[in-house]
Design a protein around this motif. Structure first.
Motif, PDB file in Angstrom:
ATOM      1  N   PRO A 218       0.809  -1.221   0.000  1.00 21.84           N
ATOM      2  CA  PRO A 218       0.000   0.000   0.000  1.00 21.84           C
ATOM      3  C   PRO A 218       0.844   1.272   0.000  1.00 21.84           C
ATOM      4  O   PRO A 218       0.415   2.306  -0.515  1.00 21.84           O
TER       5      PRO A 218
ATOM      6  N   LEU B 255       1.221   2.522  -3.509  1.00 19.87           N
ATOM      7  CA  LEU B 255       0.052   2.687  -4.365  1.00 19.87           C
ATOM      8  C   LEU B 255      -0.030   4.085  -4.974  1.00 19.87           C
ATOM      9  O   LEU B 255      -0.555   4.262  -6.079  1.00 19.87           O
TER      10      LEU B 255
ATOM     11  N   ILE C  62      -7.560  -6.288  -4.850  1.00 21.16           N
ATOM     12  CA  ILE C  62      -7.042  -6.224  -3.485  1.00 21.16           C
ATOM     13  C   ILE C  62      -6.678  -7.638  -3.043  1.00 21.16           C
ATOM     14  O   ILE C  62      -7.509  -8.548  -3.073  1.00 21.16           O
TER      15      ILE C  62
ATOM     16  N   ASN D  27      -4.603  -5.032   7.401  1.00 18.15           N
ATOM     17  CA  ASN D  27      -4.011  -4.547   6.155  1.00 18.15           C
ATOM     18  C   ASN D  27      -4.996  -4.432   4.990  1.00 18.15           C
ATOM     19  O   ASN D  27      -5.006  -3.443   4.279  1.00 18.15           O
TER      20      ASN D  27
ATOM     21  N   LEU E 180      -6.145  -1.030   2.378  1.00 18.72           N
ATOM     22  CA  LEU E 180      -5.787  -0.904   0.962  1.00 18.72           C
ATOM     23  C   LEU E 180      -7.030  -0.746   0.101  1.00 18.72           C
ATOM     24  O   LEU E 180      -7.035   0.027  -0.860  1.00 18.72           O
TER      25      LEU E 180
ATOM     26  N   ALA F 210      -1.831  -6.235  -0.121  1.00 21.04           N
ATOM     27  CA  ALA F 210      -2.071  -5.540   1.149  1.00 21.04           C
ATOM     28  C   ALA F 210      -0.817  -5.510   2.012  1.00 21.04           C
ATOM     29  O   ALA F 210      -0.659  -4.636   2.856  1.00 21.04           O
TER      30      ALA F 210
ATOM     31  N   ASP G 277       2.611  -2.213   5.551  1.00 27.57           N
ATOM     32  CA  ASP G 277       3.330  -1.562   4.458  1.00 27.57           C
ATOM     33  C   ASP G 277       4.607  -2.274   4.021  1.00 27.57           C
ATOM     34  O   ASP G 277       5.243  -1.852   3.050  1.00 27.57           O
TER      35      ASP G 277
END
Length: 241
Positions: free
Chosen positions: A15, A18, A30, A108, A112, A149, A153
């Motif tokens: 993410p 992104l 996702i 997570n 996202l 996801a 991070d």
């Protein structure tokens, strides 16, 4: 179809990356294999009317009360405080979930999903619905981002593996000019003969195995056990169609 005429296929490994992708021109898939997107397709496959993904436990509880829905979610792999149900696909049997609404919050995956809100379409993918995901993406003939996801991070193995499995299946229909997609497919090709064994080295495998959740992990890495396509519409995940 010439390579230039094919839609693009890209992989976003976290993410945190992104923002580098122009999601409004893409279908975003996702991916939160362990366990949000595996649980979402399982609940819908077993008759849930819809799954409402939310960011916080407080929001989950509030919406659950308003709708008389099942509230569920996890933080760091455990049932979140204040919720009665967790993020295991085995909690959502047909007997339990049929004709009910599930409000779900996870560490997570739900984050996202909301980050990708400007995409042309948002669907969710995991190994239990990999064929439905691949068939849909090929049929749409639109650019695709496979969005992992990850774990807080940080790129993770299981979501990268699934992205690679999708790339491997559908790449002939797309233009793949993305190093992350090539990397993901390479990881998948390395492990495809024994994905479960390969995953035993992953940090999230170890985290969940410490809670005795190896059965969950095995299910989440097995193809087509809940082969429906969840699509995000009006804040809700429903079966595409």
């Amino acid at each position: 179809m010439t390579e230039q005429a094919k839609p693009s296929l890209e992989v976003c490994l976290s993410p945190a990356l992104l923002h580098l992708y122009d999601v409004k021109n893409y279908i975003v898939v996702i991916i939160d294999v362990l366990r949000a997107t595996s649980t979402i397709c399982t609940a819908l496959h077993n008759g849930a009317t819809k799954v409402i993904p939310v960011s916080s436990v407080a929001e989950c509880v509030s919406i659950g009360k308003q709708l008389g829905a099942i509230t569920a979610g996890e933080r760091d792999g455990m049932i979140a405080e204040g919720l009665l149900n967790g993020n295991s696909p085995f909690e959502y049997s047909r007997e339990f979930i049929q004709d009910k609404t599930l409000v779900l919050t996870t560490t997570n995956g739900t984050k996202l999903l909301h980050m990708a809100k400007d995409a042309i379409q948002i669907v969710t993918g995991s190994f239990p619905n990999i064929s439905a995901v691949c068939d849909y993406l090929v049929a749409q003939k639109l650019p695709v981002i496979l969005g992992c996801a990850a774990w807080k991070d940080r790129a993770n193995l299981e979501d990268t593996l699934f992205a690679g499995a999708v790339v491997s299946r559908i790449k002939e229909h797309f233009s793949v000019n993305c190093d992350s997609a090539i990397m993901a497919e390479s990881v998948f090709n390395t492990s495809k003969d024994d994905i479960f064994g390969f995953m035993t080295q992953a940090s999230h495998f170890k985290r969940l195995a410490n809670y005795g959740l190896e059965k969950d992990i095995r299910y989440c890495l097995s193809p087509d056990g809940a082969n429906v396509l969840p699509i995000f519409r009006n804040g809700e995940l429903v079966i595409a169609g």
